[in-house]
Design an enzyme around this catalytic site. Sequence first.
Site, PDB file in Angstrom:
ATOM      1  N   GLY A  56      15.780   8.530   9.041  1.00 45.01           N
ATOM      2  CA  GLY A  56      16.074   7.136   8.732  1.00 45.01           C
ATOM      3  C   GLY A  56      15.059   6.598   7.765  1.00 45.01           C
ATOM      4  O   GLY A  56      14.010   7.220   7.552  1.00 45.01           O
ATOM      5  N   CYS A  83      13.207  14.507  11.468  1.00 45.28           N
ATOM      6  CA  CYS A  83      12.482  13.630  10.558  1.00 45.28           C
ATOM      7  C   CYS A  83      12.082  12.333  11.254  1.00 45.28           C
ATOM      8  O   CYS A  83      11.292  12.363  12.188  1.00 45.28           O
ATOM      9  CB  CYS A  83      13.313  13.385   9.297  1.00 45.28           C
ATOM     10  SG  CYS A  83      12.323  12.720   7.951  1.00 45.28           S
ATOM     11  N   TYR A  84      12.658  11.191  10.864  1.00 44.16           N
ATOM     12  CA  TYR A  84      12.302   9.947  11.552  1.00 44.16           C
ATOM     13  C   TYR A  84      12.556  10.070  13.049  1.00 44.16           C
ATOM     14  O   TYR A  84      11.778   9.587  13.871  1.00 44.16           O
ATOM     15  CB  TYR A  84      13.099   8.769  10.963  1.00 44.16           C
ATOM     16  CG  TYR A  84      12.795   7.461  11.656  1.00 44.16           C
ATOM     17  CD1 TYR A  84      11.616   6.781  11.391  1.00 44.16           C
ATOM     18  CD2 TYR A  84      13.681   6.917  12.589  1.00 44.16           C
ATOM     19  CE1 TYR A  84      11.304   5.588  12.041  1.00 44.16           C
ATOM     20  CE2 TYR A  84      13.389   5.723  13.246  1.00 44.16           C
ATOM     21  CZ  TYR A  84      12.203   5.063  12.965  1.00 44.16           C
ATOM     22  OH  TYR A  84      11.912   3.894  13.604  1.00 44.16           O
ATOM     23  N   HIS A 171      14.524  18.813   7.452  1.00 42.19           N
ATOM     24  CA  HIS A 171      15.955  18.537   7.602  1.00 42.19           C
ATOM     25  C   HIS A 171      16.773  19.837   7.689  1.00 42.19           C
ATOM     26  O   HIS A 171      17.151  20.387   6.665  1.00 42.19           O
ATOM     27  CB  HIS A 171      16.455  17.721   6.408  1.00 42.19           C
ATOM     28  CG  HIS A 171      15.973  16.312   6.422  1.00 42.19           C
ATOM     29  ND1 HIS A 171      16.609  15.325   7.123  1.00 42.19           N
ATOM     30  CD2 HIS A 171      14.901  15.730   5.835  1.00 42.19           C
ATOM     31  CE1 HIS A 171      15.959  14.188   6.970  1.00 42.19           C
ATOM     32  NE2 HIS A 171      14.916  14.407   6.195  1.00 42.19           N
ATOM     33  N   GLU A 173      19.797  20.134   8.469  1.00 41.09           N
ATOM     34  CA  GLU A 173      21.192  19.894   8.093  1.00 41.09           C
ATOM     35  C   GLU A 173      21.444  20.079   6.606  1.00 41.09           C
ATOM     36  O   GLU A 173      22.578  20.207   6.167  1.00 41.09           O
ATOM     37  CB  GLU A 173      21.626  18.496   8.539  1.00 41.09           C
ATOM     38  CG  GLU A 173      21.015  17.311   7.788  1.00 41.09           C
ATOM     39  CD  GLU A 173      19.632  16.890   8.306  1.00 41.09           C
ATOM     40  OE1 GLU A 173      18.956  17.718   8.968  1.00 41.09           O
ATOM     41  OE2 GLU A 173      19.217  15.759   8.029  1.00 41.09           O
ATOM     42  N   ASP A 229      45.895  12.947   4.473  1.00 41.77           N
ATOM     43  CA  ASP A 229      45.637  12.275   5.744  1.00 41.77           C
ATOM     44  C   ASP A 229      46.905  11.678   6.352  1.00 41.77           C
ATOM     45  O   ASP A 229      47.203  11.899   7.526  1.00 41.77           O
ATOM     46  CB  ASP A 229      44.575  11.180   5.570  1.00 41.77           C
ATOM     47  CG  ASP A 229      43.310  11.714   4.912  1.00 41.77           C
ATOM     48  OD1 ASP A 229      43.104  12.944   4.973  1.00 41.77           O
ATOM     49  OD2 ASP A 229      42.546  10.928   4.333  1.00 41.77           O
ATOM     50  N   LYS A 372      37.381  15.607   6.503  1.00 43.14           N
ATOM     51  CA  LYS A 372      38.500  16.003   5.639  1.00 43.14           C
ATOM     52  C   LYS A 372      38.906  17.468   5.827  1.00 43.14           C
ATOM     53  O   LYS A 372      40.082  17.785   5.947  1.00 43.14           O
ATOM     54  CB  LYS A 372      38.098  15.766   4.181  1.00 43.14           C
ATOM     55  CG  LYS A 372      39.241  15.844   3.210  1.00 43.14           C
ATOM     56  CD  LYS A 372      39.982  14.550   3.243  1.00 43.14           C
ATOM     57  CE  LYS A 372      41.000  14.381   2.165  1.00 43.14           C
ATOM     58  NZ  LYS A 372      41.545  13.008   2.194  1.00 43.14           N
TER      59      LYS A 372
END
Length: 516
Positions: A56, A83-84, A171, A173, A229, A372
């Site tokens: 964050g 992280c944060y 991170h 991710e 969608d 998606k």
Amino acid sequence: MEHKQKVIVIDFGGQYNQLVARRVRENHVYCEITSYRTPLDKIKEMDPMGIILTGGPNSVFEEDSATAPRELFELGVPVLGLCYGAQLMMHVLGGSVDHAPEREYGKTPLTVDDEKSPLFAGLPENSIVWMSHNDYIKTPAAGFHITSHTANCPVASAEDPSRNLYAIQFHPEVLHTEYGKDILKNFVIDVCGCSGDWQMSSFAEKTIKELKEKIGDGKALCALSGGVDSSVAAVLLSKAIGKNLTCVFVDHGLLRKDEGDMVSRVFGPEGPYELNFVRVDAKDLFYSKLAGVTEPEKKRKIIGEEFIRVFEHEAKKIGKVDYLVQGTIYPDVVESGLGGESATIKSHHNVGGLPDYVDFKEIVEPLRYLFKDEVRAVGLHLGIPRELVMRQPFPGPGLGIRIIGDVTEEKVKIVQDADAIFREEMEKAGLNKTAGQYFAALTNMRSVGVMGDERTYDYAIALRAVNTVDFMTADIVEIPYEVLKTVTSRIINEVSHVNRVLYDITSKPPGTIEFE
Ligand code: XMP
């Protein structure tokens, strides 16, 4: 929608929050993002098998910083802070966080200090991780020990396995972290004990069953655009309630070549699905409303409003419906600030918005929690044709905005034909597999040319092809000259009123992906 095994990503406003959720789901573990403001009771109710705290923009020292209650770490549920989120875990549990003497940003070599750490199981001692922080953990909280470090960061990760608490400064991710995926997998599978059996096929079956139970004999109405969608949402509903679903497909005459017919083939009476399909041919109406209008925003507005009017008109014929079906997907939810913490990043530009005049009881959004590519996987599982499922993004206002200046039926035909040729050649060259989004647009520029012995004064077509991960930025595709030359000569030979073809090599920013 209930999922037995889930991991919750608590969002502290970091830019990678959706990525964290994606990575968890890549391990076939269902995952939801929720704001750090979510009360603890609500989190307990969600009954997660694991909790991940994201990064964050804050510093734990700031007064109004996003925070977490101590009890969050005492639920007995494994918690991973990133992280944060890692700094916050330490700060709340009594460790010390400080401004780092040197800000760390970018790819950074990491050394693992505890090869027994479950997060680093099976990973090498040295690897590259992605760092982005100003503060750092100076001393971990009591009970924690350091499991890795970098040159500038004595505590790149720390853990207290007895309490199942894990903190990582970098991170995992982000793809730049070499073994990031493995670290997250180790957490959700080994530490949290998730079995990793979240599958799109089971999602589809379960959703159909739930929709059946929820809607029963009720009636549902869906605006079908032919996009991924709304198509997938419509098929799920049709499998659940059959003819009690009515799909209204408004053909505004601004679709790509043959697209309207393709949608009708799939969803119409000849197609494989049981539903009421209404195709409204509204092209004359749209062309007349657009006549003489040149300003792009004004065109968008007219198309959006007219779309609503036509849909409304059709809905009135059907009378009262119980449910309105929307193809909302997870990024829409998160980006509108409903799920997570991120500010609204992009304004929503789907045709029309919500038709508030239609008489309905409730909205159903069966894809609300899917990304998606997950929607696409469900679509393929349901047997929707690949060309529809893999369709590129296409703006709601359609070719109306890919024609610079005023829109006429003749110009729509020109851009449709040119676009079809471009797409065909991209496929022949195999570039459709790698290019993200590509299309032809009609510039409003006419210039002199020569064809045979004749002087021409015709339009220029602009080709655009981009690669993008998030649609916020985009790079152009380096199409080989041979392909560009073939496309150009075919367009000029086969499409009347075109005598030049230009390839737009502007990235985004400063350009937009669309050419409007
Ligand atoms: P821009 O042009 O803003 O486009 O760089 C980013 C992405 O959004 C798509 N786009 C739209 N999608 N309705 C949509 O559903 C719209 O009105 C719309 N306008 C742009 C565009 O095709 C690209 O993928």
